[in-house]
Structure formats: structure tokens, C-alpha cells
Design a protein around this motif. Structure first.
Motif, mmCIF file in Angstrom:
data_model
loop_
_atom_site.group_PDB
_atom_site.id
_atom_site.type_symbol
_atom_site.label_atom_id
_atom_site.label_comp_id
_atom_site.label_asym_id
_atom_site.label_seq_id
_atom_site.Cartn_x
_atom_site.Cartn_y
_atom_site.Cartn_z
ATOM 1 N N PHE A 25 0.867 -1.171 0.000
ATOM 2 C CA PHE A 25 0.000 0.000 0.000
ATOM 3 C C PHE A 25 0.905 1.222 0.000
ATOM 4 O O PHE A 25 1.737 1.383 0.891
ATOM 5 C CB PHE A 25 -0.928 -0.015 1.204
ATOM 6 C CG PHE A 25 -1.803 -1.231 1.248
ATOM 7 C CD1 PHE A 25 -2.891 -1.324 0.405
ATOM 8 C CD2 PHE A 25 -1.517 -2.282 2.086
ATOM 9 C CE1 PHE A 25 -3.696 -2.453 0.415
ATOM 10 C CE2 PHE A 25 -2.308 -3.411 2.110
ATOM 11 C CZ PHE A 25 -3.408 -3.501 1.272
ATOM 12 N N VAL A 26 0.752 2.072 -0.993
ATOM 13 C CA VAL A 26 1.778 3.078 -1.281
ATOM 14 C C VAL A 26 1.248 4.479 -1.042
ATOM 15 O O VAL A 26 0.108 4.795 -1.387
ATOM 16 C CB VAL A 26 2.251 2.941 -2.747
ATOM 17 C CG1 VAL A 26 3.275 4.015 -3.081
ATOM 18 C CG2 VAL A 26 2.845 1.554 -2.972
ATOM 19 N N ARG A 27 2.103 5.306 -0.435
ATOM 20 C CA ARG A 27 1.791 6.719 -0.240
ATOM 21 C C ARG A 27 2.968 7.534 -0.767
ATOM 22 O O ARG A 27 4.129 7.232 -0.472
ATOM 23 C CB ARG A 27 1.563 7.026 1.231
ATOM 24 C CG ARG A 27 1.430 8.514 1.546
ATOM 25 C CD ARG A 27 1.322 8.747 3.036
ATOM 26 N NE ARG A 27 0.073 8.175 3.558
ATOM 27 C CZ ARG A 27 -0.103 7.863 4.843
ATOM 28 N NH1 ARG A 27 0.880 8.026 5.702
ATOM 29 N NH2 ARG A 27 -1.259 7.368 5.249
ATOM 30 N N THR A 28 2.679 8.553 -1.542
ATOM 31 C CA THR A 28 3.720 9.452 -2.051
ATOM 32 C C THR A 28 3.604 10.796 -1.352
ATOM 33 O O THR A 28 2.534 11.399 -1.323
ATOM 34 C CB THR A 28 3.583 9.646 -3.570
ATOM 35 O OG1 THR A 28 3.691 8.368 -4.226
ATOM 36 C CG2 THR A 28 4.686 10.551 -4.099
ATOM 37 N N ASP A 29 4.707 11.263 -0.784
ATOM 38 C CA ASP A 29 4.739 12.563 -0.123
ATOM 39 C C ASP A 29 4.728 13.649 -1.201
ATOM 40 O O ASP A 29 5.675 13.766 -1.978
ATOM 41 C CB ASP A 29 5.994 12.679 0.732
ATOM 42 C CG ASP A 29 5.994 13.938 1.595
ATOM 43 O OD1 ASP A 29 5.383 14.944 1.173
ATOM 44 O OD2 ASP A 29 6.597 13.909 2.673
ATOM 45 N N ARG A 34 8.969 11.500 -2.113
ATOM 46 C CA ARG A 34 9.393 10.209 -1.580
ATOM 47 C C ARG A 34 8.200 9.258 -1.538
ATOM 48 O O ARG A 34 7.051 9.664 -1.344
ATOM 49 C CB ARG A 34 9.970 10.359 -0.172
ATOM 50 C CG ARG A 34 11.091 11.364 -0.023
ATOM 51 C CD ARG A 34 12.317 10.955 -0.813
ATOM 52 N NE ARG A 34 12.972 9.768 -0.274
ATOM 53 C CZ ARG A 34 14.070 9.223 -0.801
ATOM 54 N NH1 ARG A 34 14.621 9.780 -1.883
ATOM 55 N NH2 ARG A 34 14.619 8.146 -0.270
ATOM 56 N N ILE A 35 8.472 7.980 -1.727
ATOM 57 C CA ILE A 35 7.427 6.959 -1.802
ATOM 58 C C ILE A 35 7.534 6.069 -0.567
ATOM 59 O O ILE A 35 8.628 5.606 -0.207
ATOM 60 C CB ILE A 35 7.578 6.118 -3.083
ATOM 61 C CG1 ILE A 35 7.576 7.020 -4.315
ATOM 62 C CG2 ILE A 35 6.449 5.087 -3.178
ATOM 63 C CD1 ILE A 35 7.931 6.304 -5.595
ATOM 64 N N THR A 61 11.454 4.544 -1.860
ATOM 65 C CA THR A 61 11.745 5.337 -3.058
ATOM 66 C C THR A 61 12.835 4.684 -3.898
ATOM 67 O O THR A 61 12.706 4.549 -5.119
ATOM 68 C CB THR A 61 12.174 6.763 -2.663
ATOM 69 O OG1 THR A 61 11.180 7.329 -1.806
ATOM 70 C CG2 THR A 61 12.343 7.636 -3.899
ATOM 71 N N GLU A 62 13.930 4.282 -3.253
ATOM 72 C CA GLU A 62 15.042 3.685 -3.987
ATOM 73 C C GLU A 62 14.645 2.347 -4.601
ATOM 74 O O GLU A 62 15.022 2.028 -5.728
ATOM 75 C CB GLU A 62 16.248 3.496 -3.061
ATOM 76 C CG GLU A 62 17.517 3.027 -3.748
ATOM 77 C CD GLU A 62 18.071 4.049 -4.737
ATOM 78 O OE1 GLU A 62 18.943 3.676 -5.542
ATOM 79 O OE2 GLU A 62 17.631 5.216 -4.698
ATOM 80 N N GLU A 63 13.857 1.554 -3.860
ATOM 81 C CA GLU A 63 13.393 0.273 -4.398
ATOM 82 C C GLU A 63 12.565 0.482 -5.662
ATOM 83 O O GLU A 63 12.717 -0.253 -6.645
ATOM 84 C CB GLU A 63 12.561 -0.473 -3.350
ATOM 85 C CG GLU A 63 13.345 -0.958 -2.149
ATOM 86 C CD GLU A 63 12.452 -1.647 -1.147
ATOM 87 O OE1 GLU A 63 11.419 -2.214 -1.559
ATOM 88 O OE2 GLU A 63 12.774 -1.608 0.052
#
Length: 287
Positions: A25-29, A34-35, A61-63
Motif C-alpha cells: 500500500f503506497v503513499r507518495t509525499d 518520496r514513496i 523510493t530507492e526500491e
């Protein structure tokens, strides 16, 4: 069920069930870009009711950047493998056009000139279509989640791999149930997964065979099955097939299937393999 981009729904799900809601479950700032992967854990009060939720957010984010690079690498790798077929599909019409133009230099009959012009237009259209397909496949598209029609994605992937020289020995068959539900995912990701599976099937059928793609409803979802009549896999190869960098081809990165698994997981799907030596292989994408 929750959309992968709706963390608020994740919290509601945890409250409603009393169970942790974990997964991609993903949230982006919006301020930093940043993820974060969000997990939600319900907290019972003194009466045992779940009224609070503790959320943990892991910076991925890096992944996500590395995953996007791997997907792009696999797309370019697949495109490179199709290069010989592309050259053939472009070279043949160019040779024919050259012959037609040589004859036109000496031709005086208006009717034959018109016929030759029609042939030239047909070859130009064929070359243009081939180049457009290659460009669409290679271009890095946006990562927008949309409603994806399974049949459309399958036919797009098949149009791509038909340029592979090995495809000339393959019989293609497709079967789709009517009015199948659409999938919520990035369409380009599904096309990439299918292209990888088709190329693997070609490698398994060096002397030719049949590649069948089926789209069907399943209990609570949709399944896409890619079935070949190739050499099949031993139990050991089948166990390791989804490992990163594992390959039996002596070439390539071995990342195709492992990247495909990650892509499907982020879309709420899964990949399973059925195979036996001399029988062939069936790969199922379940959503």
C-alpha cells in the motif's frame, strides 16, 4: 479491498477486520516525492474494540527506482532480441520497393504505374506499422494506473513478438471469455510481463510448437494463462525459475520472471508455473 494508492482505506480495513493490513500500500509525499509503503495495525481499547490504528511507513523510493530501471532494462533486452526480426520485416519490403522503382524507371504504361504505386504504398504502410510498434514498446511510458483490458494487452504483446524470427515456427492461439473484467494496473507493465513470457516460450520451442494464451474469469478475479508445448522444466529448474539472475539460456540477465513477479505483486497479482520435461509449460497470471 483497497486501491494500492489509498492508505486511508488501509486504515479503515484494519479497523473493520481487527487484523493488520499489510502489503504494497503506497503513499507518495507530495512535498518531497518520496514513496512510502504503509502498513496499518489496529489497537484495541480496554473494551476490546478497535478504535485506533498505528501506521508504519517504510521509505521505498530507492526500491521503486531500481524496479523501474529493471523493467526498462528488460524492455530494451526484449527489443534487442527482436532486432533480427525487425530487420527482416523492414528489409523485405525495402527490397521489393527497390525492384518496383527500377521497373518504374522504364515503365510507360499508366495502368502498370498505378499498380506499382499501390504496391509501394502497401510496403510503406507495413514499414511504418513495424516502426510504430517498436517505438511504442521501447518508449518509457508513464506509470499511471488505468483500467486495462486483458485481451488488448495480450494482442499488443503478440504483435510485438511476431517480429521475432523464432515466431515463424510457432502456431499462435488465443481464447478469451466474453466481457471479462478489466484490471487496475499500468498497462505497459502487463504488456512487458507477457512479452517476457512469450520470449521464454519461444526459447522452449526451438523446433516450433504452439503458444496458447487464455483469458478467463476465476473465483474472485481474472486469470491469464500462457501455455507452450516446449521442452518443459525439471522440478529443480521450476523451483528456481523465479529467482533473480537465474537462467538456463546461457545468455540474458535472468531477471525477466523475477521482475515480472514484482510487477504483478504491486498490481495485486501472482504468477505460478506448471511444467514437466517433455510436456511443456503453463504460466498463470492471477489477479
Amino acid at each position: 479491498s483497497c486501491e494500492p494508492t489509498d492508505p486511508a482505506c488501509v486504515a479503515r480495513k484494519a479497523l473493520a477486520t481487527g487484523e493488520p493490513a499489510t502489503g504494497e500500500f503506497v503513499r507518495t509525499d507530495p512535498r518531497t516525492g518520496r514513496i512510502f509503503a504503509v502498513d496499518a495495525f489496529p489497537v484495541p481499547d480496554a473494551a476490546g474494540k478497535h478504535t485506533l490504528v498505528i501506521e508504519t511507513a517504510r521509505d521505498i523510493t530507492e526500491e521503486k527506482r531500481l524496479e523501474a530501471e529493471l523493467r526498462y532494462h528488460e524492455k530494451l533486452s526484449a527489443l534487442g532480441m527482436l532486432a533480427a526480426g525487425i530487420a527482416h520485416d523492414i528489409g523485405n519490403p525495402l527490397a521489393s520497393m527497390s525492384s518496383e522503382l527500377e521497373m518504374l524507371e522504364k515503365e510507360r504504361d499508366p495502368e502498370r504505374v498505378r499498380n506499382a504505386a499501390a504496391v509501394l504504398r502497401e510496403h510503406i504502410a507495413r514499414i511504418t506499422r513495424t516502426l510504430r510498434e517498436m517505438s511504442d514498446f521501447a518508449r518509457r511510458r508513464g506509470d499511471a494506473v488505468t483500467s486495462v483490458a486483458v485481451e488488448t494487452a495480450v494482442m499488443d504483446a503478440l504483435r510485438m513478438v511476431r517480429h521475432d524470427p523464432r515466431a515463424r515456427k510457432i502456431r499462435f492461439a488465443t481464447e478469451f471469455e466474453r466481457e471479462m473484467p478489466t484490471l487496475k494496473m499500468v498497462e505497459d507493465h502487463l504488456v512487458m510481463v507477457l512479452v517476457n513470457l512469450f520470449i521464454n516460450a519461444f526459447d522452449a520451442m526451438p523446433e516450433g510448437g504452439t503458444l496458447t494464451v487464455k483469458g478467463e474469469r476465476s473465483s474472485g478475479g481474472v486469470r491469464v494463462r500462457v501455455i507452450d508445448t516446449g521442452v518443459g522444466m525439471s522440478d529443480d529448474v521450476k523451483r528456481r525459475a523465479l529467482e533473480p539472475s537465474f537462467t538456463t539460456k546461457g545468455r540474458g540477465s535472468g531477471l525477466g520472471l523475477s521482475v515480472s513477479v514484482d510487477v504483478l505483486r504491486s498490481a495485486g497479482g501472482a504468477l505460478t508455473i506448471e511444467s514437466a520435461p517433455g510436456v511443456g509449460t503453463a504460466v498463470t497470471l492471477a489477479f
